[in-house]
Enzyme design. Structure first.
Site, PDB file in Angstrom:
ATOM      1  CE  LYS A   1      32.211  39.059  30.300  1.00 35.53           C
ATOM      2  NZ  LYS A   1      32.109  39.561  31.696  1.00 35.53           N
TER       3      LYS A   1
ATOM      4  CB  SER B   1      34.032  43.053  31.605  1.00 35.31           C
ATOM      5  OG  SER B   1      33.393  41.988  32.287  1.00 35.31           O
TER       6      SER B   1
ATOM      7  CB  SER C   1      31.142  42.585  34.448  1.00 34.80           C
ATOM      8  OG  SER C   1      32.372  43.236  34.461  1.00 34.80           O
TER       9      SER C   1
HETATM   10  N1  GLN Z   1      34.786  46.856  36.114  1.00 34.52           N
HETATM   11  C1  GLN Z   1      35.221  45.958  37.151  1.00 34.52           C
HETATM   12  C2  GLN Z   1      36.646  45.557  36.902  1.00 34.52           C
HETATM   13  O1  GLN Z   1      37.216  46.070  36.020  1.00 34.52           O
HETATM   14  C3  GLN Z   1      34.313  44.775  37.222  1.00 34.52           C
HETATM   15  C4  GLN Z   1      34.577  43.789  36.164  1.00 34.52           C
HETATM   16  C5  GLN Z   1      33.682  42.596  36.263  1.00 34.52           C
HETATM   17  O2  GLN Z   1      32.667  42.616  36.970  1.00 34.52           O
HETATM   18  N2  GLN Z   1      34.088  41.532  35.597  1.00 34.52           N
HETATM   19  O3  GLN Z   1      37.189  44.743  37.579  1.00 34.52           O
END
Ligand code: GLN
Length: 490
Positions: free
Chosen positions: A80, A155, A179
């Site tokens: 990532k 994400s 994420s």
């Molecule tokens: N979807 C969650 C957020 O927007 C988690 C994101 C993540 O785990 N990096 O914060």
């Protein structure tokens, strides 16, 4: 037989060791696959083909000389774009870092290299890992390989989509509120978020430091175990990394087969859960009953506060972490500013996207004097209650079973309201607030052919047991052997 690019680490490692296959051949197959499907998937922000092939040639040379490094020798792995690799771009999918090249390796990168992995490409994500669909990337969205009109989740959407489309053999992502697990569920692959402190965060671009963890995406639980073994363990460069013995996770899978005591948190099966997902998870629970596991309902009474608590703590930490992007030391710098304050304003206004700005504003507000006690401090107290709920449940059971996401992959552009997007995380964020390990394992498909994920939540640092429970399910189900229809056309 599916293409080389759809094989497991276990299988490919055996073929590489038996010299039926070279790392160069394997890497070429993955690159060819990526070139064929990338126009439809767009999982990568960038990849350096010649660098990957050079690494593969070195791997083959090491093997020929009897100096193979370790459990990932010759295996192409994608990271990532929030995990630092020396001399490679590191963008967090943000305009702020669009031209940034990392001067050093993250600890997980160092460890993957030490295990012999070939590091291939920078994988797309929501900007600074804030989002649930990868649509917040400043560069481009990524498509779900099972239906390219849908999101891959987020994400870490690029990490999940690349794996599901055969553009990597395994990948790493980061998980602050879901994420890794949510995109794994949306893309039909395995995703593991380790216990907070098990994997070093050194070299991970910080979003919310008390919640962030790096973890693997893999085709199987066994492959996830191999990756976790390669990256886990204490690191003096991360003061929150824990001193804990790292067992042989892959070997632990073949050990005890239960029966385990499993808890079903009733708060995770309420309104808003897609009925097809609920039914698939019920079938998985029945499977565990059939294995002789004792299954009982448990309660996590503070679950209703998880989202609110998360969006206070995560935004507070983000507002602090992202203060470093000032346009002076590195990152985007606006031109034509009239003084230094104007330079800060303009650089940040131009460099950050809308969701990142929303979170910085929210986080600055909840930390501001006058509101700190009412929001931030109170959220920290509720966080303790949420963690206690889980620890109380673990007095009765070994692990918990829930859906990973209340809904399957949604259409690109469908969720324009931020609150609707935040609701995607209801089943995953409690795990981060409590610092626990969680894994998403494929457990079926909707009638429309979209993958469904089963979440198993374990006790702190009990990844070996969690992986064994997940493996017991996976070994009797063939979901991981299915590939998107994209496979035949690529
Ligand atoms: N979807 C969650 C957020 O927007 C988690 C994101 C993540 O785990 N990096 O914060």
């Amino acid at each position: 037989m599916a293409g080389l690019f759809y094989q497991t680490i276990a299988r490919l490692s055996a073929d590489l060791a038996a010299k039926k296959l070279s790392a160069v051949e394997l890497t070429q197959a993955v690159i060819a696959r990526a070139k064929a499907v990338e126009p439809r998937i767009r999982a990568f922000n960038s990849f350096d083909e010649s660098d990957a092939l050079a690494q593969a040639a070195e791997s083959d040379a090491r093997r020929a000389a009897g100096r193979s490094r370790g459990s990932l020798e010759g295996i192409p792995i994608g990271l990532k774009d929030v995990i630092a690799v020396q001399n490679q771009p590191l963008t967090a999918s943000s305009r702020m870092l669009a031209n940034f090249v990392s001067p050093y390796d993250a600890t997980v990168t160092t460890r993957l290299k030490a295990a012999g992995a070939i590091l291939f490409g920078r994988l797309n994500c929501d900007e600074f890992a804030m989002g649930s669909s990868t649509e917040n990337s400043a560069f481009h969205p990524t498509a779900n390989p099972w239906d390219v009109t849908r999101v891959p989740g987020g994400s870490s959407g690029g990490s999940a989509a690349a794996l599901a489309a055969g553009e990597a053999i395994a990948t790493l992502g980061s998980d602050t509120g879901g994420s890794i697990r949510q995109p794994a569920a949306f893309c039909g692959v395995v995703g593991l978020k380790p216990t907070y402190g098990l994997v070093s965060r050194y070299g991970l671009i910080a979003f919310a430091s008390s919640l962030d963890q790096i973890g693997p995406f893999a085709r199987t639980v066994g492959d996830a175990a191999v990756l976790l073994g390669a990256i886990a363990g204490h690191d003096e460069r991360d003061s929150t990394s824990y001193r804990v013995e790292i067992p042989d996770y892959a070997a632990a899978l073949e050990g005890r087969r239960g029966p385990w005591k499993l808890g079903i948190p009733k708060e995770y099966f309420g309104a808003g859960l897609d009925p097809e997902i609920g039914a698939a998870v019920e079938r998985a629970i029945d499977f565990y009953r059939g294995l002789g596991c004792e299954v009982r309902e448990v309660s996590l009474p503070h679950t209703q506060y998880c989202l609110d608590t998360y969006y206070i703590i995560a935004t507070a930490e983000a507002s602090s972490n992202l203060a470093r992007y000032d346009g002076i030391r590195y990152g985007h710098r606006a031109s034509g500013a009239k003084d230094v304050v104007d330079l800060y304003f303009q650089s940040r206004a131009e460099g950050f996207g809308a969701e990142v700005k929303r979170r910085i504003i929210l986080g600055t507000y909840v930390l501001s004097s006058g509101y700190y006690d009412a929001y931030y401090l109170r959220a920290q107290k509720v966080r303790t209650l949420i963690r206690r709920d889980f620890l109380a449940a673990y007095q009765q059971v070994d692990a918990l079973i829930t859906p990973t996401s209340p809904i399957p992959a949604f259409k690109l552009g469908e969720k324009s309201d931020p609150l609707a997007m935040y609701l995607c995380d209801v089943y995953t964020i409690g795990v981060n607030l409590a610092g626990l390990p969680g894994i998403s394992v494929p457990c079926g498909f909707t009638a429309a052919g979209l993958p469904i994920g089963l979440q198993l939540i374990g006790q702190p640092f009990q990844e070996a047991q969690l992986l064994a429970i997940a493996h017991a399910y996976e070994r009797e189900h063939e979901w991981s052997q299915r590939h998107p229809a994209l496979a035949s056309s690529g």
